[in-house]
Design a protein around this motif. Structure first.
Motif, short mmCIF file in Angstrom:
data_model
loop_
_atom_site.label_atom_id
_atom_site.label_comp_id
_atom_site.label_asym_id
_atom_site.label_seq_id
_atom_site.Cartn_x
_atom_site.Cartn_y
_atom_site.Cartn_z
N ALA A 1 40.88 27.68 -19.54
CA ALA A 1 41.61 26.41 -19.38
C ALA A 1 43.12 26.66 -19.27
O ALA A 1 43.80 26.04 -18.45
CB ALA A 1 41.30 25.47 -20.54
N HIS A 2 43.65 27.60 -20.06
CA HIS A 2 45.06 27.93 -19.92
C HIS A 2 45.34 28.54 -18.54
O HIS A 2 46.37 28.26 -17.92
CB HIS A 2 45.51 28.90 -21.02
N ARG B 1 43.78 27.86 -15.86
CA ARG B 1 43.74 26.71 -14.95
C ARG B 1 45.09 25.98 -14.93
O ARG B 1 45.59 25.60 -13.87
CB ARG B 1 42.64 25.74 -15.41
N ILE B 2 45.67 25.76 -16.10
CA ILE B 2 46.96 25.08 -16.16
C ILE B 2 48.03 25.91 -15.46
O ILE B 2 48.83 25.41 -14.67
CB ILE B 2 47.37 24.83 -17.63
#
Lengths: 288, 288
Positions: B197-198, B200-201
């Motif tokens: 998820a990080h 992705r950011i």
């Protein structure tokens, strides 16, 4: 009352919830647990005021021996047993929507907190028990309101061997209708990025917008046992980044809304943070 | 040796690491800690064989009084003090790349595990100490090899008020060159989705592929204290879903590679899981 009847009730809740989460048997069992837990904390525990560092909110704790329960919001916890009983009857009959969103929120908050405080003040089950209870409570509310039981996993690898990903609740309302992804947490802290990441995966597998993401959280309070100070742990800038770059949640419902999250509805990317009772008001629009 | 000199050394490591993580002072301090921790576990603890449920791997534990260290892989931990000393001299001189990838992996594994086992067998610092030490160790290896120190946050909201997101290490090698996102974990379990998820950011903020994601993990072993059985906790199907739908990691380097992750390189979406020593072999290709 010792902890044992409550532990037994909790086991019975698990049994009926696994059989049919949306059923009136689950409503009845949740009401029974609430009554027992409420009686326990109000008759066997002492109420201790806490030092609230949260603007405009007062918190107390139920204390028994050396044990201190998690912080309880003064304005949300129903202390009038007759009022609580009246609310529970309405809840059991499935007529919650006749209440205001504030009333619904206070009832659900009290149902959640009475059990959590009773387990904090005695030793019932393991560390996960309050979280699992809260999942059953919220899962039941949505299942009963939507008339359908949730799954707890989704299929993800569609071309090769099928595989499933464990998720929080997902509700399938039927062909061509909105589906819901419903993560449920007693508090979020730094683990919340998982919620957006799961939403991202679901969007990827089923198409963006196919599942609406609705996060339900009890509270973000943290109690310092030494100073008895209560603070709210909020990371609004990180939430904005998650909503911008990972996935888009449709709603975040709180029982005890942190002000620093409530204001996120008014700034880009406009995360809609509301009290849980609002779900009953806007339900038809959400699942249209 | 009591735990105190090691606790003091650890504090000194933090000081020099914060000043300049890539410096030879940090290499020297890490070597010193390794020597002290190695002496402690090999002279003050007893070696206990564990029941390995992991195919083709044997594990032991260092035991002192009632304390049992985390499982240590027999084939990876260097027990020959002279060999270890020779390796440490090469490490301090910055010549690790002259070793084979297996030798590098065994040395780094031993440096990590000697300290972790020593802290497990006594009470040094808090629960986070081994994880933080491992972050310094891996952060230093990459910083020294790349010749640049990492940051621990990135800017995310670019149009309105600037805000930063706390991340694991990010390395900026300069204009128009590859940048690295380097999460470091002693084990991953269900929290690993945060890493994707990080990534992705970071992809969303800086453009896909601008930062290469390289996850470094010590081990996935779990010890049952009663039965002394060691298992590896792996979730390969979930990893595949993360790599397909959340973001793409360039590499996952392990010190003690689980076989069930190593095979992911050969199946779609082909997650490249390797031993850490391989980084020294393929570094120039990775940062080209």
């Amino acid at each position: 009352m010792s902890g044992e009847p409550l532990a037994r009730q909790y086991q019975e809740l698990k049994t009926v919830a696994k059989r049919d989460l949306k059923s009136t048997e689950v409503s009845a069992k949740l009401s029974e647990i609430t009554r027992d837990a409420f009686t326990f904390v109000t008759s066997k525990c002492r109420k201790k005021e806490l030092v609230s560092m949260v603007p405009d909110k007062a918190y107390f704790s139920f204390n028994r021996g050396t044990k201190l329960s998690r912080p309880i919001n003064d304005a949300l916890f129903i202390v009038d047993q007759r009022l609580l009983e009246r609310y529970l009857v309405t809840f059991q009959s499935g007529q919650l929507a006749t209440f205001s969103s504030d009333e619904i929120t206070r009832l659900i908050y009290t149902m959640a907190m009475a059990f959590c405080a009773a387990t904090d003040a005695q030793k019932i089950g393991d560390k996960k028990t309050p979280g699992t209870y809260f999942e059953y409570l919220i899962g039941h509310l949505f299942a009963r309101e939507l008339g359908v039981n949730p799954q707890k996993e989704i299929e993800v690898l569609r071309l090769d061997t099928p595989a499933s990903l464990p998720t929080d609740f997902v509700f399938d309302l039927g062909p061509d209708r909105t589906k819901l992804h419903l993560p449920v947490k007693t508090s979020t802290r730094e683990r919340v990025i998982q919620v957006w990441a799961h939403q991202r995966i679901i969007d990827g597998v089923y198409g963006a917008g196919r599942f609406k993401g609705i996060l339900v959280v009890l509270t973000e309070t943290k109690l310092d046992l030494k100073s008895r100070q209560v603070v709210e742990i909020c990371l609004p800038e990180q939430w904005r980044a998650y909503q911008m770059f990972v996935a888009q949640l449709e709603r975040v419902y709180y029982l005890d809304v942190p002000r620093r999250y409530a204001v996120l509805a008014g700034v880009y990317p406009n995360i809609q943070v509301k009290i849980l009772g609002e779900f009953y008001i806007e339900k038809n629009r959400l699942i249209a």
